[in-house]
Design a protein around this motif. Structure first.
Motif, short mmCIF file in Angstrom:
data_model
loop_
_atom_site.label_atom_id
_atom_site.label_comp_id
_atom_site.label_asym_id
_atom_site.label_seq_id
_atom_site.Cartn_x
_atom_site.Cartn_y
_atom_site.Cartn_z
N GLY A 13 0.81 -1.22 0.00
CA GLY A 13 0.00 0.00 0.00
C GLY A 13 0.84 1.26 0.00
O GLY A 13 0.95 1.93 1.03
N TRP A 42 -1.96 -5.36 -1.65
CA TRP A 42 -2.36 -4.33 -2.59
C TRP A 42 -1.42 -4.34 -3.78
O TRP A 42 -0.42 -5.07 -3.78
CB TRP A 42 -2.45 -2.98 -1.89
CG TRP A 42 -3.37 -3.05 -0.70
CD1 TRP A 42 -3.00 -3.18 0.62
CD2 TRP A 42 -4.79 -3.09 -0.71
NE1 TRP A 42 -4.10 -3.28 1.42
CE2 TRP A 42 -5.23 -3.25 0.64
CE3 TRP A 42 -5.76 -3.03 -1.71
CZ2 TRP A 42 -6.57 -3.31 1.00
CZ3 TRP A 42 -7.10 -3.09 -1.35
CH2 TRP A 42 -7.49 -3.24 -0.01
N LEU A 231 -7.14 1.27 3.78
CA LEU A 231 -6.59 0.83 2.51
C LEU A 231 -7.67 0.55 1.46
O LEU A 231 -7.47 0.87 0.27
CB LEU A 231 -5.70 -0.39 2.71
CG LEU A 231 -4.22 -0.12 3.08
CD1 LEU A 231 -3.47 0.48 1.89
CD2 LEU A 231 -4.08 0.76 4.30
N TYR A 235 -7.56 2.10 -2.30
CA TYR A 235 -7.51 1.21 -3.46
C TYR A 235 -8.91 0.61 -3.68
O TYR A 235 -9.12 -0.59 -3.53
CB TYR A 235 -6.49 0.09 -3.23
CG TYR A 235 -5.06 0.60 -3.10
CD1 TYR A 235 -4.26 0.81 -4.21
CD2 TYR A 235 -4.53 0.89 -1.83
CE1 TYR A 235 -2.97 1.28 -4.10
CE2 TYR A 235 -3.23 1.37 -1.71
CZ TYR A 235 -2.46 1.56 -2.84
OH TYR A 235 -1.16 2.03 -2.72
#
Length: 242
Positions: A13, A42, A231, A235
């Motif tokens: 991330g 991620w 997060l 995303y």
């Protein structure tokens, strides 16, 4: 005046990492201690590693190895392609490396091979990704992998009665060895928390960035902390780790 900051598990991330460094107003006079698990989850694992490598040229950084680095380096070196690793975040990393130049991959391997098993500062504060099992401390750990896989240290700290004196024979021997211990690896969101947790002299800074949580950075002297956005918000088109 310089500060020492500890950063929890990043798991690919990059946006979250950049946010916490900015929000904590980190300067080049400060020390940054990273607890590992920079990768997997991620989509920006290669970019995270590039960022950390570049960061270390300007800032004082200490990088710990996490269990996900152990698995990633085996894949990058074509030594192992672990199906379970792919399921737990590795697949996003595999996809992210599809168009990464060989020279960059070699740079990442070199970085990963130099990660620290643990770090003990001049105030006898231990920083390690997961924990340790040996009653004499990290240097005596028989199975080095426990430093990035163990969960018993954190479970032990959570079970310590808050009124129990460190001088008691019932107080866990492992916790007496260091003034403070900082770990990641076990997300605090498993226990209904969203911020760094503290039991006995152990601090857990993994606030679930791999999943639905946030990335955290904590000042080890003042215990003030800053967090990224969650997060999934950073995303929104991705799902993170399973």
């Amino acid at each position: 005046m310089s500060n020492t900051f500890v950063i929890g598990d990043i798991h690919g991330g990059l946006k979250a990492l950049q946010q916490v460094i900015n929000r904590a107003n980190v300067t080049t006079n400060d020390k940054l201690i990273f607890l590992g698990d920079y990768v997997d989850g991620w989509s920006e694992t290669p970019a995270v590693l590039d960022f950390l490598i570049d960061l270390s040229t300007t800032y004082s950084c200490v990088f710990m190895q996490g269990n996900h680095e152990e698995m990633l380096i085996k894949w990058l070196k074509k030594e192992d392609d672990n199906e379970l690793w792919r399921f737990h975040g590795g697949e996003a990393t595999v996809q992210a490396y599809q168009n990464i130049p060989l020279k960059t991959i070699e740079r990442h391997i070199s970085f990963l091979e130099k990660l620290n098993e643990y770090y003990i500062d001049n105030k006898n504060r231990l920083f390690v990704h997961a924990g340790f099992t040996h009653l004499k401390g990290v240097a005596f750990e028989y199975f080095r992998g426990m430093l990035w896989w163990d969960r018993t240290l954190w479970e032990t700290a959570m079970a310590v009665d808050g009124n129990l004196s460190a001088d008691s024979v019932r107080y866990p021997q492992r916790l007496k060895l260091y003034k403070e211990i900082y770990v990641g690896h076990t997300p605090v969101i498993r226990f209904g928390a969203s911020a760094p947790m503290n039991f006995a002299n152990v601090w857990n800074v993994d606030t679930g960035a791999a999943f639905t949580g946030k990335l955290s950075i904590l000042n080890v002297d003042t215990k003030e902390y800053w967090q990224s956005d969650s997060l999934p918000d950073l995303y929104p088109a991705e799902k993170g780790r399973n």
